[in-house]
Design a protein around this motif. Sequence first.
Motif, PDB file in Angstrom:
ATOM      1  N   GLU A  57       0.831  -1.205   0.000  1.00 15.05           N
ATOM      2  CA  GLU A  57       0.000   0.000   0.000  1.00 15.05           C
ATOM      3  C   GLU A  57       0.865   1.255   0.000  1.00 15.05           C
ATOM      4  OE1 GLU A  57      -4.122   0.368   2.003  1.00 15.05           O
ATOM      5  OE2 GLU A  57      -2.704   1.200   3.448  1.00 15.05           O
ATOM      6  N   ASP A  77      -5.203  -8.725   0.421  1.00 21.24           N
ATOM      7  CA  ASP A  77      -5.974  -7.973   1.384  1.00 21.24           C
ATOM      8  C   ASP A  77      -5.211  -6.720   1.812  1.00 21.24           C
ATOM      9  OD1 ASP A  77      -8.018 -10.005   1.530  1.00 21.24           O
ATOM     10  OD2 ASP A  77      -6.536 -11.190   2.601  1.00 21.24           O
ATOM     11  N   ASP A  78      -5.926  -5.606   1.930  1.00 24.41           N
ATOM     12  CA  ASP A  78      -5.314  -4.360   2.360  1.00 24.41           C
ATOM     13  C   ASP A  78      -5.121  -4.393   3.873  1.00 24.41           C
ATOM     14  OD1 ASP A  78      -7.709  -2.645   3.692  1.00 24.41           O
ATOM     15  OD2 ASP A  78      -8.462  -3.894   2.050  1.00 24.41           O
ATOM     16  N   GLN A 117      -5.978  -2.453   6.336  1.00 20.79           N
ATOM     17  CA  GLN A 117      -7.146  -2.158   7.171  1.00 20.79           C
ATOM     18  C   GLN A 117      -8.071  -3.361   7.278  1.00 20.79           C
ATOM     19  OE1 GLN A 117     -10.266   0.737   5.850  1.00 20.79           O
ATOM     20  NE2 GLN A 117      -9.623   1.886   7.654  1.00 20.79           N
ATOM     21  N   SER A 118      -8.272  -4.060   6.173  1.00 22.17           N
ATOM     22  CA  SER A 118      -9.136  -5.247   6.198  1.00 22.17           C
ATOM     23  C   SER A 118      -8.529  -6.340   7.069  1.00 22.17           C
ATOM     24  CB  SER A 118      -9.346  -5.770   4.775  1.00 22.17           C
ATOM     25  OG  SER A 118     -10.103  -4.848   4.003  1.00 22.17           O
ATOM     26  N   ARG A 145      -9.105  -5.408  10.720  1.00 25.54           N
ATOM     27  CA  ARG A 145     -10.500  -5.514  11.137  1.00 25.54           C
ATOM     28  C   ARG A 145     -11.000  -6.951  11.176  1.00 25.54           C
ATOM     29  NH1 ARG A 145     -13.124  -0.346   7.791  1.00 25.54           N
ATOM     30  NH2 ARG A 145     -12.287   1.259   9.188  1.00 25.54           N
ATOM     31  N   ARG A 191     -19.658  -4.409   3.990  1.00 26.22           N
ATOM     32  CA  ARG A 191     -19.458  -2.971   3.766  1.00 26.22           C
ATOM     33  C   ARG A 191     -18.920  -2.258   4.999  1.00 26.22           C
ATOM     34  NH1 ARG A 191     -25.073  -2.895   0.388  1.00 26.22           N
ATOM     35  NH2 ARG A 191     -24.172  -3.475  -1.640  1.00 26.22           N
ATOM     36  N   ILE A 217     -16.465  -3.395   6.604  1.00 22.92           N
ATOM     37  CA  ILE A 217     -15.022  -3.662   6.576  1.00 22.92           C
ATOM     38  C   ILE A 217     -14.324  -2.843   5.506  1.00 22.92           C
ATOM     39  CG2 ILE A 217     -13.249  -5.432   6.337  1.00 22.92           C
ATOM     40  CD1 ILE A 217     -15.012  -5.739   8.826  1.00 22.92           C
ATOM     41  N   GLY A 218     -14.868  -2.840   4.295  1.00 24.60           N
ATOM     42  CA  GLY A 218     -14.212  -2.103   3.221  1.00 24.60           C
ATOM     43  C   GLY A 218     -14.707  -2.547   1.860  1.00 24.60           C
ATOM     44  N   GLU A 219     -13.836  -2.401   0.860  1.00 24.45           N
ATOM     45  CA  GLU A 219     -14.197  -2.722  -0.517  1.00 24.45           C
ATOM     46  C   GLU A 219     -13.374  -3.893  -1.054  1.00 24.45           C
ATOM     47  OE1 GLU A 219     -16.549  -1.199  -2.681  1.00 24.45           O
ATOM     48  OE2 GLU A 219     -17.277  -0.519  -0.735  1.00 24.45           O
ATOM     49  N   TYR A 277     -14.010 -10.509   0.631  1.00 25.30           N
ATOM     50  CA  TYR A 277     -14.359 -11.022   1.947  1.00 25.30           C
ATOM     51  C   TYR A 277     -15.231 -12.267   1.842  1.00 25.30           C
ATOM     52  CZ  TYR A 277     -13.168  -6.143   2.861  1.00 25.30           C
ATOM     53  OH  TYR A 277     -12.535  -4.930   2.881  1.00 25.30           O
ATOM     54  N   ASP A 328     -11.347 -11.685   5.939  1.00 26.88           N
ATOM     55  CA  ASP A 328     -10.518 -11.284   4.818  1.00 26.88           C
ATOM     56  C   ASP A 328      -9.858 -12.571   4.314  1.00 26.88           C
ATOM     57  OD1 ASP A 328      -8.756 -11.532   7.132  1.00 26.88           O
ATOM     58  OD2 ASP A 328      -7.194 -10.721   5.838  1.00 26.88           O
TER      59      ASP A 328
END
Length: 485
Positions: free
Chosen positions: A264, A272-273, A275-276, A279, A425, A427-429, A432, A450
């Motif tokens: 990133e 997976d990013d 943040q995901s 979380r 949603r 969690i993110g984009e 999942y 994730d």
Amino acid sequence: MNVLLVVDNPKNWPLNIPNVGVVSARDYLESRLGDLPRRTRVFNLCKSYRYQTMGYYVSLIAAARGHKAFPSITSILDLKSRSVMRLVSEEMDEIIQKSFKQIQSETFELSIYFGKNLAMKYDRLSMELFNLFRCPFLRAFFFKKDGKWHLRNVSMIAVSDIPENHFPYVIDFAGAYLEGHEQKQRRRKSRVYDLAILIDPDEKMPPSDAKAISKFEKAAESCGFNTEIITKNDYHRLPVFDALFIRETTAVNHHTFKFAQRAEAEGLFVIDDPQSIIRCTNKVYLAELLGQHRIPSPDTVIINRKSLDKVVSRLSFPCIIKQPDSSFSQGVVKAEDYDDFMIKAGQMLQKSELIIAQAFMPTAFDWRIGTLAGEVIYACKYYMAGSHWQIVEWKKTSVEMGNTEALKIEDVPDAVIKMALRASRLIGEGLYGIDIKTFESKNYVIEVNDNPSIDSGIEDDVMKEGLYLKIMNHFMESVRRKKAV
């Protein structure tokens, strides 16, 4: 060859490297060079990379222009980080010890020019450090303590500090490196972007089996990616890619998270990013998140050492106890009664400040709904393993999994689909897998994963190769958007 050497003053540049342009930092920053291709490689050889100096801004602006900067801003920061040096020293320990086992002195300086040292016996270590920090001219300082070698720090070598008798070697090393890279690029034909797929060949239950990884490769290449399978040993090579797909089980205190963070920071599109991962891999966070947004989930109690005795009255037995970072049914146990609960919860609390206890909901299967960027892409039923209460039963010498059934998305109850989308949603984009139980005619989110499982013949049983193409098309569209900014 779109290669630039950016220096403070070209008039003082003593080397003539074939097919490589030399420009001043000021001209580069002030855009006096016309329109350069987005994938121009910029070798930043300014005297200083300190914050807000010319050298710092060359690498920063190169990233904004879509150019490949060597070193990148991340590498510049890594050069100044003691924690990074300790990590590098630990991860390269075997190479370091082998390289210097014949050295009798207590210290050693290693000069690195485009991944090479004048002594060939140090080439492997030199290339590893060069690939990690991506700076053309480096000097690594090592010291011996208690009979063992350690890396103290790595710094940039100013051109003025390169001995004159080294110049012929520097020219040869630079020419060989750049020509080798150019030949590799020509072999890649018309494909523009590079995708890395991170796996662990030794993982017992990876999120994708070998057949699925092969299908991801084919799908990625059909979408226009150059694709390469990488492992944890390729951390230093991340900057050469445009996207990273993590296909080994993730955790925050793990190299997968470091890969996601660096990808990133380097501007790669990554699934997976970070943040995901943060979380999804913590069940305490998920329990709180679902509760705050009133998404039905099993009755959940967050427990610490001091509250252990107090929460028992709020539980019914049997109940489920989970470590915050549990995955693939590991770190998840069932407590049959009070005594069993106190023993198992006490054991978990020795490893983590917080754990969770949840109501036990016996079901024949769990729903697994796969989502990508807020859209459902597959649906499965995961049945319990034999007479076990989980979909995976870990035995002493083997692992038993329950049966699976892939379904068309339109055949899944609307309420399950809507609940999965609501949870994902939060969690993110990313990509999942949402686990849902239908218990006594009501739906409950168990967790959001994730790095969800995508195995050949299971999750892809309905869409076949179309599932892999859908995910890889999302990668390609996302990379293009990032490059267009």
